[in-house]
Motif scaffolding. Structure first.
Motif, PDB file in Angstrom:
ATOM      1  N   GLY A  47     -55.220  23.446 -23.955  1.00 11.63           N
ATOM      2  CA  GLY A  47     -54.364  22.399 -24.498  1.00 11.63           C
ATOM      3  C   GLY A  47     -53.102  23.009 -25.080  1.00 11.63           C
ATOM      4  N   TRP A  48     -52.471  22.297 -26.010  1.00 14.04           N
ATOM      5  CA  TRP A  48     -51.219  22.760 -26.588  1.00 14.04           C
ATOM      6  C   TRP A  48     -51.518  23.792 -27.667  1.00 14.04           C
ATOM      7  CZ3 TRP A  48     -47.881  23.023 -30.766  1.00 14.04           C
ATOM      8  CH2 TRP A  48     -46.540  23.225 -30.444  1.00 14.04           C
ATOM      9  N   GLY A  49     -51.701  25.043 -27.263  1.00 14.75           N
ATOM     10  CA  GLY A  49     -51.996  26.103 -28.216  1.00 14.75           C
ATOM     11  C   GLY A  49     -53.480  26.336 -28.351  1.00 14.75           C
ATOM     12  N   GLY A  50     -54.243  25.278 -28.353  1.00 14.63           N
ATOM     13  CA  GLY A  50     -55.688  25.392 -28.373  1.00 14.63           C
ATOM     14  C   GLY A  50     -56.284  25.687 -29.719  1.00 14.63           C
ATOM     15  N   GLY A  51     -55.627  26.436 -30.560  1.00 16.77           N
ATOM     16  CA  GLY A  51     -56.180  26.804 -31.856  1.00 16.77           C
ATOM     17  C   GLY A  51     -55.583  25.988 -32.982  1.00 16.77           C
ATOM     18  N   PHE A  52     -56.155  26.159 -34.175  1.00 19.49           N
ATOM     19  CA  PHE A  52     -55.712  25.416 -35.350  1.00 19.49           C
ATOM     20  C   PHE A  52     -55.870  26.315 -36.567  1.00 19.49           C
ATOM     21  CE2 PHE A  52     -56.455  22.824 -39.061  1.00 19.49           C
ATOM     22  CZ  PHE A  52     -55.510  21.810 -38.949  1.00 19.49           C
ATOM     23  N   ILE A  53     -54.833  26.417 -37.375  1.00 21.33           N
ATOM     24  CA  ILE A  53     -54.910  27.129 -38.650  1.00 21.33           C
ATOM     25  C   ILE A  53     -54.443  26.170 -39.721  1.00 21.33           C
ATOM     26  CG2 ILE A  53     -54.064  29.045 -40.038  1.00 21.33           C
ATOM     27  CD1 ILE A  53     -53.810  30.682 -37.527  1.00 21.33           C
ATOM     28  N   GLY A  54     -55.307  25.898 -40.686  1.00 21.12           N
ATOM     29  CA  GLY A  54     -55.020  24.927 -41.724  1.00 21.12           C
ATOM     30  C   GLY A  54     -54.034  25.408 -42.770  1.00 21.12           C
ATOM     31  N   HIS A  55     -53.543  24.462 -43.557  1.00 22.13           N
ATOM     32  CA  HIS A  55     -52.570  24.718 -44.612  1.00 22.13           C
ATOM     33  C   HIS A  55     -53.149  25.679 -45.655  1.00 22.13           C
ATOM     34  CE1 HIS A  55     -49.190  23.817 -47.239  1.00 22.13           C
ATOM     35  NE2 HIS A  55     -50.066  23.753 -48.229  1.00 22.13           N
ATOM     36  N   GLY A  56     -52.376  26.661 -46.059  1.00 17.62           N
ATOM     37  CA  GLY A  56     -52.768  27.575 -47.120  1.00 17.62           C
ATOM     38  C   GLY A  56     -53.632  28.746 -46.681  1.00 17.62           C
ATOM     39  N   THR A  57     -53.896  28.887 -45.394  1.00 24.41           N
ATOM     40  CA  THR A  57     -54.707  30.008 -44.910  1.00 24.41           C
ATOM     41  C   THR A  57     -53.883  31.280 -44.966  1.00 24.41           C
ATOM     42  OG1 THR A  57     -56.059  28.631 -43.499  1.00 24.41           O
ATOM     43  CG2 THR A  57     -55.922  30.944 -42.913  1.00 24.41           C
ATOM     44  N   LYS A  58     -54.423  32.291 -45.646  1.00 24.31           N
ATOM     45  CA  LYS A  58     -53.710  33.550 -45.837  1.00 24.31           C
ATOM     46  C   LYS A  58     -54.311  34.632 -44.968  1.00 24.31           C
ATOM     47  CE  LYS A  58     -52.350  32.503 -50.553  1.00 24.31           C
ATOM     48  NZ  LYS A  58     -52.567  31.121 -50.432  1.00 24.31           N
ATOM     49  N   LEU A  59     -53.453  35.308 -44.202  1.00 23.26           N
ATOM     50  CA  LEU A  59     -53.869  36.419 -43.367  1.00 23.26           C
ATOM     51  C   LEU A  59     -53.342  37.710 -43.984  1.00 23.26           C
ATOM     52  CD1 LEU A  59     -53.105  34.900 -39.869  1.00 23.26           C
ATOM     53  CD2 LEU A  59     -55.180  34.742 -41.198  1.00 23.26           C
ATOM     54  N   ASP A  60     -54.061  38.806 -43.769  1.00 25.13           N
ATOM     55  CA  ASP A  60     -53.709  40.094 -44.349  1.00 25.13           C
ATOM     56  C   ASP A  60     -52.297  40.509 -43.942  1.00 25.13           C
ATOM     57  OD1 ASP A  60     -53.553  42.787 -45.131  1.00 25.13           O
ATOM     58  OD2 ASP A  60     -55.718  43.003 -44.951  1.00 25.13           O
ATOM     59  N   SER A  61     -51.452  40.799 -44.922  1.00 18.95           N
ATOM     60  CA  SER A  61     -50.068  41.151 -44.619  1.00 18.95           C
ATOM     61  C   SER A  61     -49.880  42.635 -44.352  1.00 18.95           C
ATOM     62  CB  SER A  61     -49.154  40.712 -45.764  1.00 18.95           C
ATOM     63  OG  SER A  61     -49.491  41.407 -46.945  1.00 18.95           O
ATOM     64  N   LEU A  62     -50.868  43.460 -44.668  1.00 19.53           N
ATOM     65  CA  LEU A  62     -50.721  44.896 -44.451  1.00 19.53           C
ATOM     66  C   LEU A  62     -50.981  45.279 -42.996  1.00 19.53           C
ATOM     67  CD1 LEU A  62     -49.983  47.395 -45.988  1.00 19.53           C
ATOM     68  CD2 LEU A  62     -52.385  47.743 -46.530  1.00 19.53           C
ATOM     69  N   TYR A  63     -52.028  44.723 -42.396  1.00 24.24           N
ATOM     70  CA  TYR A  63     -52.371  45.016 -40.997  1.00 24.24           C
ATOM     71  C   TYR A  63     -52.646  43.725 -40.222  1.00 24.24           C
ATOM     72  CZ  TYR A  63     -53.067  49.720 -42.806  1.00 24.24           C
ATOM     73  OH  TYR A  63     -52.887  50.928 -43.402  1.00 24.24           O
ATOM     74  N   PRO A  64     -51.637  42.871 -40.014  1.00 23.71           N
ATOM     75  CA  PRO A  64     -51.898  41.632 -39.272  1.00 23.71           C
ATOM     76  C   PRO A  64     -52.249  41.880 -37.805  1.00 23.71           C
ATOM     77  CG  PRO A  64     -49.558  41.881 -39.647  1.00 23.71           C
ATOM     78  CD  PRO A  64     -50.247  42.977 -40.414  1.00 23.71           C
ATOM     79  N   GLU A  65     -51.873  43.042 -37.272  1.00 25.97           N
ATOM     80  CA  GLU A  65     -52.187  43.339 -35.874  1.00 25.97           C
ATOM     81  C   GLU A  65     -53.680  43.570 -35.646  1.00 25.97           C
ATOM     82  OE1 GLU A  65     -50.968  47.198 -37.873  1.00 25.97           O
ATOM     83  OE2 GLU A  65     -50.144  45.193 -37.788  1.00 25.97           O
ATOM     84  N   ASP A  66     -54.456  43.735 -36.711  1.00 28.69           N
ATOM     85  CA  ASP A  66     -55.905  43.912 -36.605  1.00 28.69           C
ATOM     86  C   ASP A  66     -56.661  42.584 -36.594  1.00 28.69           C
ATOM     87  OD1 ASP A  66     -55.553  46.616 -36.507  1.00 28.69           O
ATOM     88  OD2 ASP A  66     -56.119  46.984 -38.591  1.00 28.69           O
ATOM     89  N   ILE A  67     -55.946  41.464 -36.644  1.00 33.05           N
ATOM     90  CA  ILE A  67     -56.569  40.141 -36.596  1.00 33.05           C
ATOM     91  C   ILE A  67     -56.438  39.617 -35.167  1.00 33.05           C
ATOM     92  CG2 ILE A  67     -56.524  37.789 -37.473  1.00 33.05           C
ATOM     93  CD1 ILE A  67     -55.262  38.930 -40.033  1.00 33.05           C
ATOM     94  N   HIS A  68     -57.563  39.287 -34.546  1.00 37.40           N
ATOM     95  CA  HIS A  68     -57.592  38.810 -33.164  1.00 37.40           C
ATOM     96  C   HIS A  68     -58.199  37.408 -33.143  1.00 37.40           C
ATOM     97  CE1 HIS A  68     -56.755  42.951 -32.124  1.00 37.40           C
ATOM     98  NE2 HIS A  68     -57.777  43.301 -32.889  1.00 37.40           N
TER      99      HIS A  68
END
Length: 165
Positions: A47-68
């Motif tokens: 679909g259009w992107g297929g995924g969903f990330i909700g409001h306020g979700t925080k991802l690690d800013s030091l190593y974001p490339e390690d998030i898959h």
């Protein structure tokens, strides 16, 4: 040490995106697509992107490339995904191995409940559900429901109803 050596331009841009995207009012599907600009490994599809990330979700800013994040992943609001942590006992003893880094992989068609904390070196299997307010510290197999603090097994899902890919 110069400021430009400590904070290269690429890191500054990633930190800007990771701080801005969680709080901007937008659709979660758009937020999922835009996380690629912050360095997160996002697989589009379904679909259009297929995924969903909700409001306020925080991802690690030091190593974001390690998030898959694979396609059709649903992450609800106010979740935290960490890819590193400090080992305080090793830090105080002067050991060089005081910082731990690990990747977080969330497989396709998984659902993460609101205010869940996902620690580093974790893989969440396809078609899995993590309950709201959970703290995930270990791998979650395919097609299972987990929840709690720390996250524990609740039940298996009916694999006949689940999408294959």
């Amino acid at each position: 040490m110069k400021f430009s050596e400590l904070y290269p331009l690429k890191r500054i841009i990633r930190m800007f995106w990771l701080k801005l995207l969680p709080v901007l009012p937008m659709r979660g599907t758009l937020r999922f697509r835009l996380m690629r600009f912050a360095g997160v490994d996002v697989t589009l599809g379904g679909g259009w992107g297929g995924g969903f990330i909700g409001h306020g979700t925080k991802l690690d800013s030091l190593y974001p490339e390690d998030i898959h994040l694979e396609k059709c992943v649903r992450i609800n609001m106010d979740c935290v995904i960490m890819t590193h942590h400090l080992r305080p006992n090793n830090f105080c003893n002067g050991d060089k191995d005081w910082f731990r880094r690990g990747g977080v992989t969330i497989k396709h068609h998984s659902f993460i409940g609101a205010r869940t904390i996902i620690c580093n070196s974790v893989t969440i299997g396809p078609n899995s559900i993590v309950g709201a307010g959970s703290v995930v510290t270990k791998d979650i197999p395919e097609g299972e429901v987990w929840g709690g603090n720390p996250c524990v097994f609740i039940r298996k899902r009916n694999l006949d109803e689940l999408p294959k890919e």
